[in-house]
Design an enzyme around this catalytic site. Sequence first.
Site, PDB file in Angstrom:
ATOM      1  N   GLY A 190      73.812  -2.744   1.315  1.00  0.00           N
ATOM      2  CA  GLY A 190      72.812  -1.620   0.561  1.00  0.00           C
ATOM      3  C   GLY A 190      73.056   0.014   0.778  1.00  0.00           C
ATOM      4  O   GLY A 190      72.931   0.728  -0.761  1.00  0.00           O
ATOM      5  N   ASP A 199      64.037  -4.978   2.175  1.00  0.00           N
ATOM      6  CA  ASP A 199      63.722  -5.749   3.859  1.00  0.00           C
ATOM      7  C   ASP A 199      64.222  -5.808   3.992  1.00  0.00           C
ATOM      8  O   ASP A 199      65.100  -6.835   5.103  1.00  0.00           O
ATOM      9  CB  ASP A 199      63.429  -6.746   2.738  1.00  0.00           C
ATOM     10  CG  ASP A 199      63.278  -8.183   3.740  1.00  0.00           C
ATOM     11  OD1 ASP A 199      62.578  -9.556   3.105  1.00  0.00           O
ATOM     12  OD2 ASP A 199      62.653  -7.782   4.803  1.00  0.00           O
ATOM     13  N   THR A 201      66.825  -5.233   8.850  1.00  0.00           N
ATOM     14  CA  THR A 201      66.351  -5.468  10.017  1.00  0.00           C
ATOM     15  C   THR A 201      65.794  -4.348  10.592  1.00  0.00           C
ATOM     16  O   THR A 201      65.779  -3.415   9.485  1.00  0.00           O
ATOM     17  CB  THR A 201      67.638  -6.029  11.012  1.00  0.00           C
ATOM     18  OG1 THR A 201      69.450  -5.202  10.250  1.00  0.00           O
ATOM     19  CG2 THR A 201      68.015  -7.669  10.222  1.00  0.00           C
ATOM     20  N   ASP A 202      65.973  -4.737  12.158  1.00  0.00           N
ATOM     21  CA  ASP A 202      65.166  -2.996  12.647  1.00  0.00           C
ATOM     22  C   ASP A 202      66.682  -2.495  12.369  1.00  0.00           C
ATOM     23  O   ASP A 202      67.538  -2.689  12.119  1.00  0.00           O
ATOM     24  CB  ASP A 202      65.211  -3.137  13.707  1.00  0.00           C
ATOM     25  CG  ASP A 202      63.470  -4.109  13.756  1.00  0.00           C
ATOM     26  OD1 ASP A 202      63.277  -5.383  13.682  1.00  0.00           O
ATOM     27  OD2 ASP A 202      61.754  -3.292  13.835  1.00  0.00           O
ATOM     28  N   GLN A 227      76.098 -10.891  12.786  1.00  0.00           N
ATOM     29  CA  GLN A 227      75.026 -10.445  13.658  1.00  0.00           C
ATOM     30  C   GLN A 227      74.944 -12.206  14.441  1.00  0.00           C
ATOM     31  O   GLN A 227      75.671 -13.327  13.448  1.00  0.00           O
ATOM     32  CB  GLN A 227      74.255 -10.639  13.024  1.00  0.00           C
ATOM     33  CG  GLN A 227      73.243 -10.750  11.751  1.00  0.00           C
ATOM     34  CD  GLN A 227      72.882 -10.375  10.627  1.00  0.00           C
ATOM     35  OE1 GLN A 227      72.020  -9.032  11.189  1.00  0.00           O
ATOM     36  NE2 GLN A 227      72.969 -10.246   9.331  1.00  0.00           N
ATOM     37  N   ASP A 272      66.277 -14.034   3.592  1.00  0.00           N
ATOM     38  CA  ASP A 272      65.925 -15.476   3.716  1.00  0.00           C
ATOM     39  C   ASP A 272      64.954 -16.136   2.240  1.00  0.00           C
ATOM     40  O   ASP A 272      64.813 -17.144   2.075  1.00  0.00           O
ATOM     41  CB  ASP A 272      64.569 -15.498   4.648  1.00  0.00           C
ATOM     42  CG  ASP A 272      63.592 -14.295   4.286  1.00  0.00           C
ATOM     43  OD1 ASP A 272      63.753 -13.342   5.550  1.00  0.00           O
ATOM     44  OD2 ASP A 272      63.400 -13.965   3.347  1.00  0.00           O
TER      45      ASP A 272
HETATM   46  N1  SAM Z   1      61.566  -9.549   7.572  1.00  0.00           N
HETATM   47  C1  SAM Z   1      62.111  -9.078   8.478  1.00  0.00           C
HETATM   48  C2  SAM Z   1      62.383  -7.852   9.927  1.00  0.00           C
HETATM   49  O1  SAM Z   1      60.857  -7.065   9.731  1.00  0.00           O
HETATM   50  O2  SAM Z   1      62.762  -7.362  10.594  1.00  0.00           O
HETATM   51  C3  SAM Z   1      63.402  -8.634   7.915  1.00  0.00           C
HETATM   52  C4  SAM Z   1      64.418 -10.500   6.696  1.00  0.00           C
HETATM   53  S1  SAM Z   1      65.544  -9.822   5.933  1.00  0.00           S
HETATM   54  C5  SAM Z   1      65.737 -11.360   6.939  1.00  0.00           C
HETATM   55  C6  SAM Z   1      66.587  -8.592   6.802  1.00  0.00           C
HETATM   56  C7  SAM Z   1      67.558  -8.772   6.213  1.00  0.00           C
HETATM   57  O3  SAM Z   1      69.023  -7.830   6.472  1.00  0.00           O
HETATM   58  C8  SAM Z   1      69.041  -9.215   6.500  1.00  0.00           C
HETATM   59  O4  SAM Z   1      69.129 -11.096   5.794  1.00  0.00           O
HETATM   60  C9  SAM Z   1      69.919  -8.770   7.471  1.00  0.00           C
HETATM   61  O5  SAM Z   1      71.305  -9.577   6.817  1.00  0.00           O
HETATM   62  C10 SAM Z   1      69.728  -8.115   6.129  1.00  0.00           C
HETATM   63  N2  SAM Z   1      70.641  -6.656   6.432  1.00  0.00           N
HETATM   64  C11 SAM Z   1      70.743  -5.918   7.404  1.00  0.00           C
HETATM   65  N3  SAM Z   1      71.327  -5.408   7.258  1.00  0.00           N
HETATM   66  C12 SAM Z   1      72.030  -4.841   6.334  1.00  0.00           C
HETATM   67  C13 SAM Z   1      72.564  -3.273   5.302  1.00  0.00           C
HETATM   68  N4  SAM Z   1      73.453  -2.594   5.725  1.00  0.00           N
HETATM   69  N5  SAM Z   1      73.134  -4.159   4.016  1.00  0.00           N
HETATM   70  C14 SAM Z   1      72.241  -5.044   3.694  1.00  0.00           C
HETATM   71  N6  SAM Z   1      71.210  -6.119   3.956  1.00  0.00           N
HETATM   72  C15 SAM Z   1      71.189  -5.879   5.192  1.00  0.00           C
END
Ligand code: SAM
Length: 282
Positions: free
Chosen positions: A139, A156, A158-159, A31, A86
């Site tokens: 995940g 936790d 992303t969208d 990303q 994070d």
């Molecule tokens: N608080 C934020 C929100 O509400 O949007 C989320 C924060 S956290 C940084 C989101 C994390 O999810 C990112 O580091 C991203 O790389 C991770 N992520 C996204 N898709 C994923 C997946 N399929 N498996 C594991 N981690 C994933």
Amino acid sequence: MSGWVEETLHEDLHVKLKIDRVLFDSQTEHQHLVIFENETFGRAMALDGVMQTTEKDEFIYHEMLTHLPIYAHGSVRKVLIIGGGDGGMLEEALKHPSIEKVTMVEIDRSVVDLCTTYLPSISNGAFDDPRADLVIADGRDFVANCEDRYDLVIIDSTDPIGPGAVLFTETFYRDCRRCLSEGGILVTQNGVPFVQAEELTSSVSFFRALFKDATCYLATIPTYVGGPMAFGWATDNGELRMTALAELRARFDAEPVETRYYTPEVHQGAFALPPYVSELIR
Ligand code: SAM
């Protein structure tokens, strides 16, 4: 990048944050990642143009997705975090001395490394805790092949766009349920209902097909515009959500953690849903 970060998550609602200084701005394996400084929010991170976390308000989000299910359950020993690059979720969970192990499965190694470098106050050394187990993987694949059992699973993510989309599917939630120990809890980041209604309706309808007790709870985080954010709640132990305030207070006093948002009273109030939200998950 200069001037402003413009969040483009919503078609007809764009939010701009002033950039005082860019600390990192580049494409990772998965990303586009930007970390910058802003007067009001402190250091902040955006992924693919969507705000993820800021130094000044991350405590609300991280405390409500950790301490609320931990005190509701009463004897959490093993936690699984999906996403959370994070490190804020890891830090809050590890504040509990009774927790033996926290496994965090993050798809993007760069998020962990760059947040540890440029946003160290959020993880606050949690990655060095011997109870922390960091796995760099998708995940979805992790829970599909997982043999371990966890008392609490925290999504936790992303969208539901890009790498995060798979983390909002029924198959994924079914695999999360299989990874739970008896009476375990699944909690999820589920967007801001006023501007992301479908995201909540869809997830809770999947939870209802899989779990005995499914709903959401709320908290307002200034970075996520549009009103209170919804956190999905799913478990087969319907009593956990009904834990009396006196019992929550007793558990909080027995194992106090430093918080700036979470209290047993805030906990109980978070499940009191206004009709515009309860209608979405009827
Ligand atoms: N608080 C934020 C929100 O509400 O949007 C989320 C924060 S956290 C940084 C989101 C994390 O999810 C990112 O580091 C991203 O790389 C991770 N992520 C996204 N898709 C994923 C997946 N399929 N498996 C594991 N981690 C994933």
